[in-house]
Design a protein around this motif. Structure first.
Motif, PDB file in Angstrom:
ATOM      1  N   ASP A  22      -1.112  17.452   5.213  1.00 30.58           N
ATOM      2  CA  ASP A  22      -0.064  18.439   5.450  1.00 30.58           C
ATOM      3  C   ASP A  22       1.258  17.774   5.802  1.00 30.58           C
ATOM      4  O   ASP A  22       2.321  18.305   5.512  1.00 30.58           O
ATOM      5  CB  ASP A  22      -0.456  19.384   6.597  1.00 30.58           C
ATOM      6  CG  ASP A  22      -1.465  20.431   6.155  1.00 30.58           C
ATOM      7  OD1 ASP A  22      -1.531  20.726   4.950  1.00 30.58           O
ATOM      8  OD2 ASP A  22      -2.194  20.946   7.021  1.00 30.58           O
ATOM      9  N   LYS A  23       1.201  16.612   6.433  1.00 30.25           N
ATOM     10  CA  LYS A  23       2.395  15.956   6.952  1.00 30.25           C
ATOM     11  C   LYS A  23       2.876  14.759   6.143  1.00 30.25           C
ATOM     12  O   LYS A  23       4.023  14.355   6.272  1.00 30.25           O
ATOM     13  CB  LYS A  23       2.148  15.461   8.378  1.00 30.25           C
ATOM     14  CG  LYS A  23       1.945  16.550   9.377  1.00 30.25           C
ATOM     15  CD  LYS A  23       1.732  15.934  10.745  1.00 30.25           C
ATOM     16  CE  LYS A  23       1.591  16.975  11.811  1.00 30.25           C
ATOM     17  NZ  LYS A  23       1.442  16.376  13.133  1.00 30.25           N
ATOM     18  N   GLU A  24       1.990  14.136   5.344  1.00 35.56           N
ATOM     19  CA  GLU A  24       2.347  12.879   4.693  1.00 35.56           C
ATOM     20  C   GLU A  24       1.894  12.841   3.241  1.00 35.56           C
ATOM     21  O   GLU A  24       0.830  13.328   2.889  1.00 35.56           O
ATOM     22  CB  GLU A  24       1.730  11.701   5.446  1.00 35.56           C
ATOM     23  CG  GLU A  24       2.132  10.352   4.872  1.00 35.56           C
ATOM     24  CD  GLU A  24       1.472   9.183   5.589  1.00 35.56           C
ATOM     25  OE1 GLU A  24       2.207   8.377   6.162  1.00 35.56           O
ATOM     26  OE2 GLU A  24       0.231   9.100   5.558  1.00 35.56           O
ATOM     27  N   LEU A  25       2.740  12.196   2.421  1.00 35.29           N
ATOM     28  CA  LEU A  25       2.454  11.956   1.013  1.00 35.29           C
ATOM     29  C   LEU A  25       2.710  10.481   0.750  1.00 35.29           C
ATOM     30  O   LEU A  25       3.758   9.962   1.120  1.00 35.29           O
ATOM     31  CB  LEU A  25       3.387  12.809   0.137  1.00 35.29           C
ATOM     32  CG  LEU A  25       3.456  12.492  -1.353  1.00 35.29           C
ATOM     33  CD1 LEU A  25       2.110  12.757  -2.030  1.00 35.29           C
ATOM     34  CD2 LEU A  25       4.564  13.316  -2.006  1.00 35.29           C
ATOM     35  N   VAL A  26       1.740   9.802   0.133  1.00 39.12           N
ATOM     36  CA  VAL A  26       1.911   8.394  -0.225  1.00 39.12           C
ATOM     37  C   VAL A  26       1.757   8.274  -1.736  1.00 39.12           C
ATOM     38  O   VAL A  26       0.726   8.640  -2.289  1.00 39.12           O
ATOM     39  CB  VAL A  26       0.886   7.479   0.489  1.00 39.12           C
ATOM     40  CG1 VAL A  26       1.112   6.023   0.082  1.00 39.12           C
ATOM     41  CG2 VAL A  26       0.958   7.647   1.997  1.00 39.12           C
ATOM     42  N   LEU A  27       2.811   7.779  -2.377  1.00 40.00           N
ATOM     43  CA  LEU A  27       2.804   7.558  -3.817  1.00 40.00           C
ATOM     44  C   LEU A  27       2.805   6.065  -4.093  1.00 40.00           C
ATOM     45  O   LEU A  27       3.480   5.305  -3.398  1.00 40.00           O
ATOM     46  CB  LEU A  27       4.051   8.181  -4.458  1.00 40.00           C
ATOM     47  CG  LEU A  27       4.220   9.682  -4.291  1.00 40.00           C
ATOM     48  CD1 LEU A  27       5.528  10.134  -4.929  1.00 40.00           C
ATOM     49  CD2 LEU A  27       3.052  10.432  -4.905  1.00 40.00           C
ATOM     50  N   THR A  77       3.263  -4.062  -7.248  1.00 40.77           N
ATOM     51  CA  THR A  77       2.829  -2.764  -6.737  1.00 40.77           C
ATOM     52  C   THR A  77       3.828  -2.269  -5.700  1.00 40.77           C
ATOM     53  O   THR A  77       4.251  -3.022  -4.830  1.00 40.77           O
ATOM     54  CB  THR A  77       1.435  -2.873  -6.110  1.00 40.77           C
ATOM     55  OG1 THR A  77       0.523  -3.322  -7.111  1.00 40.77           O
ATOM     56  CG2 THR A  77       0.959  -1.537  -5.568  1.00 40.77           C
ATOM     57  N   TYR A  78       4.162  -1.001  -5.791  1.00 39.87           N
ATOM     58  CA  TYR A  78       5.113  -0.370  -4.888  1.00 39.87           C
ATOM     59  C   TYR A  78       4.475   0.886  -4.288  1.00 39.87           C
ATOM     60  O   TYR A  78       3.666   1.546  -4.946  1.00 39.87           O
ATOM     61  CB  TYR A  78       6.388   0.025  -5.629  1.00 39.87           C
ATOM     62  CG  TYR A  78       7.059  -1.137  -6.303  1.00 39.87           C
ATOM     63  CD1 TYR A  78       7.990  -1.906  -5.624  1.00 39.87           C
ATOM     64  CD2 TYR A  78       6.752  -1.488  -7.614  1.00 39.87           C
ATOM     65  CE1 TYR A  78       8.608  -2.995  -6.233  1.00 39.87           C
ATOM     66  CE2 TYR A  78       7.364  -2.564  -8.230  1.00 39.87           C
ATOM     67  CZ  TYR A  78       8.289  -3.312  -7.538  1.00 39.87           C
ATOM     68  OH  TYR A  78       8.890  -4.384  -8.133  1.00 39.87           O
ATOM     69  N   GLN A 104       4.625   6.712 -14.200  1.00 36.30           N
ATOM     70  CA  GLN A 104       3.384   7.285 -13.688  1.00 36.30           C
ATOM     71  C   GLN A 104       3.185   6.819 -12.256  1.00 36.30           C
ATOM     72  O   GLN A 104       3.302   5.618 -11.972  1.00 36.30           O
ATOM     73  CB  GLN A 104       2.197   6.865 -14.546  1.00 36.30           C
ATOM     74  CG  GLN A 104       2.173   7.576 -15.867  1.00 36.30           C
ATOM     75  CD  GLN A 104       0.831   7.450 -16.549  1.00 36.30           C
ATOM     76  OE1 GLN A 104      -0.032   6.690 -16.136  1.00 36.30           O
ATOM     77  NE2 GLN A 104       0.644   8.207 -17.598  1.00 36.30           N
ATOM     78  N   VAL A 105       2.918   7.770 -11.373  1.00 37.90           N
ATOM     79  CA  VAL A 105       2.650   7.449  -9.975  1.00 37.90           C
ATOM     80  C   VAL A 105       1.289   8.006  -9.607  1.00 37.90           C
ATOM     81  O   VAL A 105       0.846   9.010 -10.155  1.00 37.90           O
ATOM     82  CB  VAL A 105       3.739   8.014  -9.022  1.00 37.90           C
ATOM     83  CG1 VAL A 105       5.091   7.405  -9.321  1.00 37.90           C
ATOM     84  CG2 VAL A 105       3.806   9.522  -9.082  1.00 37.90           C
ATOM     85  N   LYS A 106       0.646   7.337  -8.698  1.00 40.60           N
ATOM     86  CA  LYS A 106      -0.679   7.748  -8.211  1.00 40.60           C
ATOM     87  C   LYS A 106      -0.514   8.277  -6.788  1.00 40.60           C
ATOM     88  O   LYS A 106       0.128   7.635  -5.953  1.00 40.60           O
ATOM     89  CB  LYS A 106      -1.622   6.537  -8.217  1.00 40.60           C
ATOM     90  CG  LYS A 106      -2.989   6.802  -7.646  1.00 40.60           C
ATOM     91  CD  LYS A 106      -3.853   7.494  -8.635  1.00 40.60           C
ATOM     92  CE  LYS A 106      -5.266   7.607  -8.061  1.00 40.60           C
ATOM     93  NZ  LYS A 106      -6.059   8.569  -8.731  1.00 40.60           N
ATOM     94  N   VAL A 107      -1.080   9.438  -6.518  1.00 39.38           N
ATOM     95  CA  VAL A 107      -1.086   9.964  -5.158  1.00 39.38           C
ATOM     96  C   VAL A 107      -2.206   9.243  -4.418  1.00 39.38           C
ATOM     97  O   VAL A 107      -3.383   9.449  -4.700  1.00 39.38           O
ATOM     98  CB  VAL A 107      -1.293  11.496  -5.128  1.00 39.38           C
ATOM     99  CG1 VAL A 107      -1.360  11.985  -3.698  1.00 39.38           C
ATOM    100  CG2 VAL A 107      -0.192  12.198  -5.897  1.00 39.38           C
ATOM    101  N   LYS A 126       9.210   5.120   4.901  1.00 42.26           N
ATOM    102  CA  LYS A 126       8.999   3.687   4.729  1.00 42.26           C
ATOM    103  C   LYS A 126       8.539   3.434   3.301  1.00 42.26           C
ATOM    104  O   LYS A 126       8.051   4.332   2.614  1.00 42.26           O
ATOM    105  CB  LYS A 126       8.000   3.115   5.737  1.00 42.26           C
ATOM    106  CG  LYS A 126       6.558   3.543   5.541  1.00 42.26           C
ATOM    107  CD  LYS A 126       5.655   2.895   6.593  1.00 42.26           C
ATOM    108  CE  LYS A 126       4.228   3.380   6.455  1.00 42.26           C
ATOM    109  NZ  LYS A 126       3.338   2.767   7.444  1.00 42.26           N
ATOM    110  N   THR A 127       8.735   2.189   2.863  1.00 44.11           N
ATOM    111  CA  THR A 127       8.303   1.800   1.527  1.00 44.11           C
ATOM    112  C   THR A 127       7.625   0.434   1.586  1.00 44.11           C
ATOM    113  O   THR A 127       7.846  -0.342   2.510  1.00 44.11           O
ATOM    114  CB  THR A 127       9.492   1.715   0.539  1.00 44.11           C
ATOM    115  OG1 THR A 127      10.444   0.776   1.028  1.00 44.11           O
ATOM    116  CG2 THR A 127      10.150   3.064   0.325  1.00 44.11           C
ATOM    117  N   TYR A 128       6.812   0.192   0.570  1.00 46.98           N
ATOM    118  CA  TYR A 128       6.163  -1.107   0.390  1.00 46.98           C
ATOM    119  C   TYR A 128       6.603  -1.605  -0.967  1.00 46.98           C
ATOM    120  O   TYR A 128       6.384  -0.951  -1.984  1.00 46.98           O
ATOM    121  CB  TYR A 128       4.647  -0.960   0.451  1.00 46.98           C
ATOM    122  CG  TYR A 128       3.910  -2.260   0.236  1.00 46.98           C
ATOM    123  CD1 TYR A 128       3.769  -3.163   1.273  1.00 46.98           C
ATOM    124  CD2 TYR A 128       3.363  -2.576  -0.992  1.00 46.98           C
ATOM    125  CE1 TYR A 128       3.095  -4.365   1.091  1.00 46.98           C
ATOM    126  CE2 TYR A 128       2.685  -3.769  -1.186  1.00 46.98           C
ATOM    127  CZ  TYR A 128       2.558  -4.655  -0.143  1.00 46.98           C
ATOM    128  OH  TYR A 128       1.893  -5.838  -0.326  1.00 46.98           O
TER     129      TYR A 128
END
Length: 136
Positions: free
Chosen positions: A115-120, A128-129, A107-110, A42-44
C-alpha cells in the motif's frame, strides 16, 4: 526454568517479527493496485545507492499511474519542471512495458508492491537499476 524463559522469549520474538501490518503486506501486481501517485525516495544505480530525493534536497520525481493505461512522470528540480507522458501495458508476470510520448520503450519489473511502497527494477546496457517509490 531458564530454558522455559528462553523458549518464551524466542516465541515472543517470532510472534513479534511475524506480525506485519497489513499496509506492509505484498499486493498482487494489478493495474488497480498500481494506480495512484508515487514519489521516488531512493534509487539503486548499478551498485550505487542515491537517497537524495525529495523536496528537502530540491529534487523530486513523481510518477502518476492512471487506470486507463496512461500516466506521467514529472521531474522537479528547483525551478525546472519536466513532465513526460507515457502509456503502459502490463503482463501477468508483473512486467510493465512503458512507452513514452517520445517513442522510447522500456520494460520494468515490479519487484515489490505494498500500500505504501512500489519498487521497480530494470536493466539497461548490462546494468541493473531500481527505483523506490512511496505513495503520495
Amino acid at each position: 526454568m531458564k530454558k522455559l524463559i528462553y523458549a518464551m522469549l524466542a516465541l515472543s520474538l517470532v510472534a513479534f517479527v511475524g506480525c506485519k501490518k497489513d499496509k506492509d503486506k505484498q499486493k498482487e501486481v494489478t493495474v488497480e493496485n498500481l494506480v495512484g501517485t508515487w514519489e521516488i525516495y531512493k534509487t539503486y544505480d548499478d551498485g550505487e545507492w542515491d537517497t537524495e530525493w525529495g523536496v528537502a534536497v530540491g529534487y523530486q520525481s513523481i510518477l502518476k499511474i492512471n487506470a486507463n493505461g496512461t500516466g506521467t512522470m514529472e521531474t522537479i528540480e528547483e525551478e525546472y519542471r519536466n513532465t513526460t507522458s507515457f502509456t503502459y501495458k502490463m503482463a501477468s508476470s508483473g512486467t510493465i512495458t512503458i512507452t513514452t510520448s517520445y517513442g522510447d520503450t522500456r520494460q520494468v519489473k515490479v519487484k515489490s508492491l505494498t500500500d505504501k511502497e512500489l519498487v521497480l527494477e530494470y536493466s539497461e546496457y548490462g546494468a541493473t537499476y531500481a527505483e523506490y517509490y512511496k505513495r503520495k
